[in-house]
Write a protein that holds these residues in place. Structure first.
Motif, PDB file in Angstrom:
ATOM      1  N   VAL A  44      43.751   1.955  21.394  1.00 30.39           N
ATOM      2  CA  VAL A  44      42.874   2.845  21.005  1.00 30.39           C
ATOM      3  C   VAL A  44      41.844   2.174  20.108  1.00 30.39           C
ATOM      4  O   VAL A  44      42.305   1.258  19.224  1.00 30.39           O
ATOM      5  CB  VAL A  44      43.517   4.012  20.401  1.00 30.39           C
ATOM      6  N   THR A  46      39.923   1.049  16.894  1.00 28.89           N
ATOM      7  CA  THR A  46      39.946   1.279  15.339  1.00 28.89           C
ATOM      8  C   THR A  46      38.754   0.283  14.787  1.00 28.89           C
ATOM      9  O   THR A  46      38.587  -0.493  15.304  1.00 28.89           O
ATOM     10  CB  THR A  46      41.336   0.772  14.959  1.00 28.89           C
ATOM     11  N   LYS A  68      33.874   2.568  19.101  1.00 31.12           N
ATOM     12  CA  LYS A  68      33.645   4.126  18.682  1.00 31.12           C
ATOM     13  C   LYS A  68      32.432   4.458  19.006  1.00 31.12           C
ATOM     14  O   LYS A  68      32.249   5.686  19.223  1.00 31.12           O
ATOM     15  CB  LYS A  68      33.862   4.079  17.185  1.00 31.12           C
ATOM     16  N   PHE A  71      32.196   7.213  21.945  1.00 35.70           N
ATOM     17  CA  PHE A  71      32.732   8.339  21.957  1.00 35.70           C
ATOM     18  C   PHE A  71      31.683   9.497  21.358  1.00 35.70           C
ATOM     19  O   PHE A  71      30.709   8.833  20.371  1.00 35.70           O
ATOM     20  CB  PHE A  71      34.065   8.455  21.064  1.00 35.70           C
ATOM     21  N   ASP A  73      29.918  11.660  18.927  1.00 32.36           N
ATOM     22  CA  ASP A  73      30.102  11.912  17.474  1.00 32.36           C
ATOM     23  C   ASP A  73      29.220  13.274  17.058  1.00 32.36           C
ATOM     24  O   ASP A  73      28.264  13.599  17.579  1.00 32.36           O
ATOM     25  CB  ASP A  73      29.340  10.652  16.757  1.00 32.36           C
ATOM     26  N   PRO A  83      37.184  11.648  13.125  1.00 30.10           N
ATOM     27  CA  PRO A  83      38.049  11.249  14.440  1.00 30.10           C
ATOM     28  C   PRO A  83      39.105  10.398  14.332  1.00 30.10           C
ATOM     29  O   PRO A  83      38.743   9.370  13.511  1.00 30.10           O
ATOM     30  CB  PRO A  83      36.821  10.975  15.460  1.00 30.10           C
ATOM     31  N   ARG A  84      40.200  10.656  14.971  1.00 30.12           N
ATOM     32  CA  ARG A  84      41.293   9.602  14.872  1.00 30.12           C
ATOM     33  C   ARG A  84      41.628   9.178  16.320  1.00 30.12           C
ATOM     34  O   ARG A  84      41.323   9.955  17.115  1.00 30.12           O
ATOM     35  CB  ARG A  84      42.261  10.197  13.981  1.00 30.12           C
ATOM     36  N   SER A  85      42.384   7.999  16.276  1.00 36.58           N
ATOM     37  CA  SER A  85      42.688   7.473  17.548  1.00 36.58           C
ATOM     38  C   SER A  85      43.991   8.115  18.011  1.00 36.58           C
ATOM     39  O   SER A  85      44.823   8.699  17.196  1.00 36.58           O
ATOM     40  CB  SER A  85      43.138   6.103  17.374  1.00 36.58           C
ATOM     41  N   MET A 112      40.274   9.459  21.661  1.00 35.88           N
ATOM     42  CA  MET A 112      40.137   9.900  20.306  1.00 35.88           C
ATOM     43  C   MET A 112      40.187  11.312  20.066  1.00 35.88           C
ATOM     44  O   MET A 112      40.150  12.067  21.043  1.00 35.88           O
ATOM     45  CB  MET A 112      38.955   9.420  19.486  1.00 35.88           C
ATOM     46  N   SER A 114      38.962  14.525  17.699  1.00 34.57           N
ATOM     47  CA  SER A 114      38.105  14.988  16.435  1.00 34.57           C
ATOM     48  C   SER A 114      38.148  16.768  16.570  1.00 34.57           C
ATOM     49  O   SER A 114      38.316  17.506  17.667  1.00 34.57           O
ATOM     50  CB  SER A 114      36.769  14.760  16.631  1.00 34.57           C
ATOM     51  N   ASN A 132      39.776  16.220  22.560  1.00 32.58           N
ATOM     52  CA  ASN A 132      40.280  15.222  22.986  1.00 32.58           C
ATOM     53  C   ASN A 132      39.652  14.518  23.869  1.00 32.58           C
ATOM     54  O   ASN A 132      39.437  14.910  25.043  1.00 32.58           O
ATOM     55  CB  ASN A 132      41.861  15.580  23.622  1.00 32.58           C
ATOM     56  N   THR A 134      38.890  10.794  26.183  1.00 33.23           N
ATOM     57  CA  THR A 134      39.135   9.632  26.727  1.00 33.23           C
ATOM     58  C   THR A 134      37.951   8.785  27.387  1.00 33.23           C
ATOM     59  O   THR A 134      37.424   9.580  27.975  1.00 33.23           O
ATOM     60  CB  THR A 134      40.371   9.656  27.767  1.00 33.23           C
TER      61      THR A 134
END
Length: 249
Positions: A44, A46, A68, A71, A73, A83-85, A112, A114, A132, A134
């Motif tokens: 994922v 980071t 990142k 994804f 934003d 956002p987190r993995s 990720m 958010s 969510n 992917t």
């Protein structure tokens, strides 16, 4: 969607923005849920991750990096949390089966989560919903083949049971979104947080969008069993396109 169908864009105030280029990494040959998935662990993104590599079929060492920037934003007026993995297997929705799994055909995968709010929500409110997301990388024609398989699988699943309720499934093309796109709407009887029934229905939506050899699956769900707002669907899909394009540029 065009014309009046885009009227919901006024809800956002500002366009969704692609995030700055903060490189994370995903292991080449990233796996996901489903029959025949690769046994390689899915990484994922980071900020401090180092790209890893595995031999390709051509015999050279390469690594596919999903940053990142690939994804969605959210602009400040919609952003509720950073956002987190998360694991790909947890991010991908499941309907009748494993409709959104790649069967191990992707060269990389990352996910990720958010949370978001509406522009009118005060800071102390709970989130309005969660995304969510992917992102998959493919080789050759595998990205287009994945969309075709997802479309056929979703069309074969018109409803499915979930926690004692029946969830209905409807899908339609996402016109003028990336190279191709699909929007899936799930509708179920509304429930309270504890699972007890309440009046009405609740929806969640899944946008699947392809740009070149990258595909993203964005699952938009309301917070704690509530309904998402379908008016945001096109905006989230367009933001997903911008993320894929920023990664591939």
């Amino acid at each position: 969607m065009n014309g009046p169908d885009r009227r919901h864009r006024r809800l956002l105030g500002l366009p969704l923005l692609a995030t700055a280029l903060l490189a994370g990494a995903c292991t080449a040959g990233g796996g996901d849920q489903g029959q025949g998935a690769s046994t390689a662990p899915a990484s994922v993104p980071t900020p401090d991750a180092t790209p890893s590599a595995s031999p390709t079929t051509g015999g050279t060492d390469t690594a596919v990096t999903i940053p990142k920037s690939a994804f969605v934003d959210l602009p400040p007026e919609l952003r509720k949390s950073t956002p987190r993995s998360m694991q790909v297997a947890d991010a991908l929705p499941k309907l009748c089966a494993e409709e959104f799994a790649t069967g191990g055909r992707s060269t990389a995968a990352a996910a990720m989560m958010s949370t978001y709010k509406t522009p009118e929500d005060p800071p102390e409110n709970v989130p309005f919903g969660t995304l969510n997301q992917t992102v998959f990388a493919f080789a050759g024609t595998d990205a287009a083949d994945y969309l075709r398989r997802v479309r056929e699988a979703v069309e074969s699943c018109r409803s499915f049971p979930d926690a004692g309720n029946t969830v209905t499934v409807r899908s339609r093309p996402l016109a003028d979104t990336g190279d191709e796109g699909l929007l899936v709407t799930l509708t179920r009887p509304a429930t309270n947080i504890d699972g007890s029934p309440r009046e009405g229905t609740a929806t969640s939506q899944i946008a699947v969008v392809r740009v070149a050899d990258g595909v993203t699956v964005v699952h938009d769900q309301g917070w704690e069993a509530s309904s998402n707002n379908p008016d945001f669907a096109d905006d989230f899909a367009d933001a997903a396109v911008r993320g894929l394009k920023s990664w591939q540029t």
